[in-house]
Design an enzyme around this catalytic site. Structure first.
Site: not given
Ligand SMILES: Nc1ccn([C@@H]2O[C@H](COP(=O)(O)OP(=O)(O)O)[C@@H](O)[C@H]2O)c(=O)n1
Ligand SMILES: [Ca+2]
Length: 441
Positions: A185, A215-219
């Site tokens: 990622e 939302g759940a992880s950070t990189q």
């Molecule tokens: N193409 C994308 C994908 C996610 N995001 C943002 O990423 C954040 C949420 O991350 P996510 O749902 O991908 O969560 P993880 O699965 O990466 O932890 C929100 O702020 C979304 O608006 C974005 O701005 N543009």
């Molecule tokens: Ca993401």
């Protein structure tokens, strides 16, 4: 997009302009698709049509990449164009759409989760011409939301999605639906950003590090410049990655449970705990009188403010500090660098007018702290916004300063799109996919 001159001190701002993009893409594709090196072949029509304008051989091809994130599912349909066999392909554009909630919210209804994917995939049926359906690969990669589910529930969701793909007219490669390893990622987002900003063309080593807050992880991902960083970093934080005929030795790590929403639960003391019926989680980062419910990852949480006790930035920062202090590796070399930051860094900065929602902008780490103080110490003034605004900004501040160890004046380029293309790991993943399938036109 606009580029702050402070961020480009060691790079060439001219590289950011969209007119350079096709040239840049051509350069990159020359190494991505070595088959194109037949550029010396004589063509009978070469004298009739100047290069670039021959209509007969213009070819378009597509790649479809799904991002199954913890808070939403997104489709990216990338279009590549090759105008003639002599000219290298260009990234022409991207169609992007998203739905909420993410797949993990359908943990107990996998068919419904797959339906949300199908609705997005129907867009690709309209976007890709029928004669190219069979040659267009479709892939879904899930991130932290599914990583946090039980193996059984995650697999049920993935296999329903696979069925949707197999019933579609597109090319379904092996392993087309999977949970992505967290380190990819970071790497793939780094590839996307440095590709779109022109830093991967040629042998330019002025790459920029990337910070993604999901939302759940950070990189966190960057290309180390100092031997010390390589020596001092944990082994599994360093990875070699091949792309565009170059090998990049990157520092990357994905911290599961440190995404913004997981951090809310951790601050409330509700992460990785059995939630008892009716249990209430309270925090000094929330408005005093607040009592509400919140659904995340298929679980319902009750939460509220410190009715009798303290609220505001100081007590909130102490609470949040417990979540991050000593939990993250702090590479020395990043203290003086600048980083691209997106996802929730972008959203919360835009929500509080630190940056323009459309344009993004450049901030210093201390700008997040200043805003966190303003919001937390005046919660009633911000009550129409999310009740979590104070907690979110305080967490971002603590994560950057105490987690990663950035300085107050570290510069962050907040970006959603570069040259109208989303700054997401999905473009890097699509390059990787096309490379592995040997798709060349
Ligand atoms: N193409 C994308 C994908 C996610 N995001 C943002 O990423 C954040 C949420 O991350 P996510 O749902 O991908 O969560 P993880 O699965 O990466 O932890 C929100 O702020 C979304 O608006 C974005 O701005 N543009
Ligand atoms: Ca993401």
């Amino acid at each position: 997009m606009t580029v702050d001159p402070r961020l480009t001190a060691s790079s060439d701002p001219g590289r950011m302009t969209s007119s350079r993009l096709p040239i840049l893409l051509a350069l990159v594709f020359s190494s991505l698709f070595p088959v194109f090196s037949h550029s010396n072949r004589e063509m009978w029509f070469q004298d009739l049509f100047p290069p670039n304008t021959c209509p007969i051989n213009a070819k378009t091809f597509y790649g479809i990449m799904f991002d199954a994130g913890s808070t939403g599912t997104r489709i990216h349909i990338y279009t590549f164009v090759q105008k003639s066999p002599e000219i290298l392909p260009e990234l022409e554009g991207e169609i992007f759409e998203s739905v909420k909630p993410g797949l993990s919210a359908y943990a107990d209804q996998p068919e419904k989760g797959a339906e949300s994917v199908k609705r997005l995939l129907d867009m690709a049926i309209d976007a890709v011409p029928p004669h190219l359906w069979k040659k267009t690969p479709v892939v879904l990669k899930a991130t932290a939301g599914l990583r946090l589910l039980s193996e059984e529930k995650a697999q049920a969701l993935l296999s329903e999605v696979k069925e949707v793909f197999e019933e579609s007219p597109f090319l379904v490669p092996e392993d087309s639906v999977s949970i992505m390893d967290g380190s990819y990622e970071g790497i793939l987002a780094w590839i996307t950003v440095n590709f779109l900003t022109g830093q991967l063309a040629g042998h330019n080593q002025h790459t920029t590090g990337t910070l993604d807050l999901g939302g759940a992880s950070t990189q966190i991902t960057f290309l180390p410049r100092f031997e010390e960083t390589l020596k001092e970093s944990p082994r599994d934080f360093l990875t070699s990655f091949e792309m565009f005929n170059s090998t990049y030795k990157l520092y990357t790590h994905s911290y599961l449970g440190f995404g913004l929403k997981a951090a809310r639960l951790a601050t409330l003391g509700a992460l990785n705990t059995e939630v008892a019926d009716g249990q209430m989680f309270r925090s000094s980062c929330l408005p005093k009188q607040l009592e509400a419910e919140w659904h995340f990852g298929g679980v319902k949480y009750r939460y509220g403010g410190n009715k009798e006790g303290e609220t505001g930035f100081k007590p909130c920062y102490l609470e949040v500090l417990k979540v991050v202090k000593g939990k993250l590796h702090q590479p020395d070399e990043i203290r003086g660098s600048s980083f691209y930051a997106f996802s929730y860094y972008y959203d919360r900065a835009a929500d509080t007018n630190l940056i323009d929602y459309e344009q993004g902008g450049v901030l210093e780490v201390r700008d997040f702290e200043r805003k966190a103080k303003e919001v937390c110490d005046n919660m009633e003034r911000f009550s129409s916004a999310s009740p979590f605004l104070c907690m979110d900004l305080t967490y971002i501040t603590a994560l950057l300063k105490e987690g990663f160890g950035f300085r107050d004046n570290t510069l962050l380029q907040l970006t959603k799109k570069v040259n109208n293309i989303e700054t997401s790991w999905t473009l890097g993943a699509t390059f990787h996919l096309l490379q592995s399938l040997g798709i060349t036109y």
